[in-house]
Design a protein around this motif. Structure first.
Motif, mmCIF file in Angstrom:
data_model
loop_
_atom_site.group_PDB
_atom_site.id
_atom_site.type_symbol
_atom_site.label_atom_id
_atom_site.label_comp_id
_atom_site.label_asym_id
_atom_site.label_seq_id
_atom_site.Cartn_x
_atom_site.Cartn_y
_atom_site.Cartn_z
ATOM 1 N N LYS A 33 0.767 -1.174 0.194
ATOM 2 C CA LYS A 33 0.073 -0.137 0.030
ATOM 3 C C LYS A 33 0.905 1.201 -0.232
ATOM 4 O O LYS A 33 1.908 1.383 0.786
ATOM 5 N N ILE A 34 0.593 2.252 -1.069
ATOM 6 C CA ILE A 34 1.446 3.434 -1.047
ATOM 7 C C ILE A 34 0.426 4.742 -0.299
ATOM 8 O O ILE A 34 -0.552 4.897 -0.809
ATOM 9 N N GLU A 35 1.008 5.347 0.864
ATOM 10 C CA GLU A 35 0.084 6.578 1.285
ATOM 11 C C GLU A 35 0.207 7.694 0.243
ATOM 12 O O GLU A 35 1.105 7.837 -0.736
ATOM 13 N N PRO A 36 -0.510 8.656 0.619
ATOM 14 C CA PRO A 36 -0.588 9.623 -0.325
ATOM 15 C C PRO A 36 0.494 10.637 -0.146
ATOM 16 O O PRO A 36 1.149 10.563 0.976
ATOM 17 N N MET A 37 0.921 11.492 -1.248
ATOM 18 C CA MET A 37 1.949 12.253 -1.039
ATOM 19 C C MET A 37 1.725 13.530 -1.819
ATOM 20 O O MET A 37 1.106 13.677 -2.719
ATOM 21 N N MET A 38 2.232 14.739 -1.088
ATOM 22 C CA MET A 38 2.366 15.827 -1.922
ATOM 23 C C MET A 38 3.511 16.029 -2.744
ATOM 24 O O MET A 38 4.476 15.918 -2.439
ATOM 25 N N ILE A 39 3.182 16.438 -3.915
ATOM 26 C CA ILE A 39 4.342 16.525 -4.858
ATOM 27 C C ILE A 39 4.465 17.884 -5.620
ATOM 28 O O ILE A 39 3.341 18.611 -5.707
ATOM 29 N N ALA A 40 5.825 18.244 -6.044
ATOM 30 C CA ALA A 40 5.915 19.288 -6.968
ATOM 31 C C ALA A 40 6.288 18.636 -8.224
ATOM 32 O O ALA A 40 7.271 18.086 -8.272
ATOM 33 N N SER A 41 5.720 19.093 -9.304
ATOM 34 C CA SER A 41 5.910 18.424 -10.392
ATOM 35 C C SER A 41 5.935 19.301 -11.708
ATOM 36 O O SER A 41 5.284 20.393 -11.732
ATOM 37 N N ALA A 42 6.497 18.724 -12.715
ATOM 38 C CA ALA A 42 6.557 19.293 -14.285
ATOM 39 C C ALA A 42 6.091 18.275 -15.115
ATOM 40 O O ALA A 42 6.677 17.288 -15.080
ATOM 41 N N ARG A 43 5.298 18.636 -15.962
ATOM 42 C CA ARG A 43 4.734 17.670 -17.023
ATOM 43 C C ARG A 43 4.837 17.820 -18.438
ATOM 44 O O ARG A 43 4.757 19.198 -18.765
ATOM 45 N N GLN A 44 5.106 16.992 -19.255
ATOM 46 C CA GLN A 44 5.482 17.246 -20.735
ATOM 47 C C GLN A 44 5.190 16.092 -21.650
ATOM 48 O O GLN A 44 5.437 14.967 -21.184
ATOM 49 N N VAL A 45 4.468 16.090 -22.626
ATOM 50 C CA VAL A 45 4.664 14.953 -23.524
ATOM 51 C C VAL A 45 6.027 14.942 -24.321
ATOM 52 O O VAL A 45 6.257 15.837 -25.296
ATOM 53 N N VAL A 46 6.674 13.805 -24.258
ATOM 54 C CA VAL A 46 7.859 13.634 -24.778
ATOM 55 C C VAL A 46 7.678 13.009 -26.319
ATOM 56 O O VAL A 46 6.990 11.936 -26.384
ATOM 57 N N PRO A 47 8.384 13.812 -27.208
ATOM 58 C CA PRO A 47 7.834 13.208 -28.437
ATOM 59 C C PRO A 47 8.228 11.851 -28.870
ATOM 60 O O PRO A 47 7.622 10.996 -29.652
ATOM 61 N N ALA A 48 9.319 11.447 -28.394
ATOM 62 C CA ALA A 48 9.955 9.979 -28.695
ATOM 63 C C ALA A 48 10.960 9.600 -27.639
ATOM 64 O O ALA A 48 11.434 10.360 -26.993
ATOM 65 N N LEU A 49 11.045 8.140 -27.471
ATOM 66 C CA LEU A 49 11.852 7.672 -26.581
ATOM 67 C C LEU A 49 13.253 8.406 -26.451
ATOM 68 O O LEU A 49 13.770 8.485 -25.442
ATOM 69 N N LEU A 50 13.756 8.547 -27.806
ATOM 70 C CA LEU A 50 15.181 8.869 -27.631
ATOM 71 C C LEU A 50 15.416 10.219 -27.031
ATOM 72 O O LEU A 50 16.533 10.624 -26.671
#
Length: 221
Positions: free
Chosen positions: A62-79
């Motif tokens: 079980k994983i408890e909730p956590m507060m995060i600071a994050s940045a999100r982006q759709v990466v074009p390709a695995l490379l």
């Protein structure tokens, strides 16, 4: 090409600058080639291990909730993944420094695609921050950085990968194979927890310890 440049009797500073640029171009090509080679070798290892007993041990927790600071982006390709992840982590850590905040747990990467893909990868890098500190003095949000609560997970399938970062696909394959055999299915975003420290401090081809996590639910008795 070099002979032509020399025949043109270009000034030494200009020649030096041109050679520096060429060296940087070749170094970039070498790095990209090493990354491609590492992925090919990882795939070969996966193929060689098909039909064998996995070296990875999967556990449920079980994983408890956590507060995060994050940045999100759709990466074009695995490379492009390494370049984008480092850029996103740099933004998050810059925001932490400006806000006089510290990470209180291992950093993580969250992948929100519903199935495996090597293109248009929905990637979110995150660090865990103290909820009480945020309540007392919530710093202003900047750029792509966002603060949110990562929800609890009642049943998280987890596996530890020790080795090279480019080989982590073996752990992911073992994780999905295990949940299929044991009557589970994925029901949330995959998490990659960095037990080795900060990705920005990681040197090329350095060994790592990573925990791969996947929310699951029981599908068969």
């Amino acid at each position: 090409h070099i002979a032509e440049l020399l025949n043109n009797d270009l000034p030494a500073p200009q020649l030096r600058g041109m050679f520096f640029m060429k060296r940087a171009e070749i170094e970039q090509q070498l790095q990209e080639g090493q990354a491609r080679l590492a992925r090919v070798e990882a795939r070969l290892k996966q193929i060689e291990q098909e039909g064998r007993l996995s070296d990875y041990e999967v556990v449920l927790k079980k994983i408890e909730p956590m507060m995060i600071a994050s940045a999100r982006q759709v990466v074009p390709a695995l490379l492009d993944m390494q370049q984008y992840r480092r850029m996103l982590f740099a933004e998050v850590y810059d925001w932490l420094a400006q806000s006089a905040l510290k990470s209180v747990a291992s950093e993580l990467v969250i992948y929100s695609n519903t199935e495996y893909t090597e293109q248009d990868i929905d990637t979110e890098v995150a660090v865990v921050v103290d909820k009480a500190t945020l309540r007392s003095r919530m710093p202003p949000i900047a750029g792509r950085v966002r603060v949110r609560e990562l929800p609890a997970v009642l049943t998280m399938a987890s596996v530890i990968h020790q080795g090279y970062l480019q080989d982590v696909g073996q752990a992911i394959s073992a994780l999905f194979a295990w949940i299929g055999v044991h009557g589970y299915s994925a029901c949330g975003a995959e998490r990659e927890v960095h037990l080795f420290g900060r990705e920005l401090d990681l040197t090329l081809l350095a060994p790592v310890v990573i925990e791969m996590q996947l929310p699951v639910e029981k599908t068969t008795p």
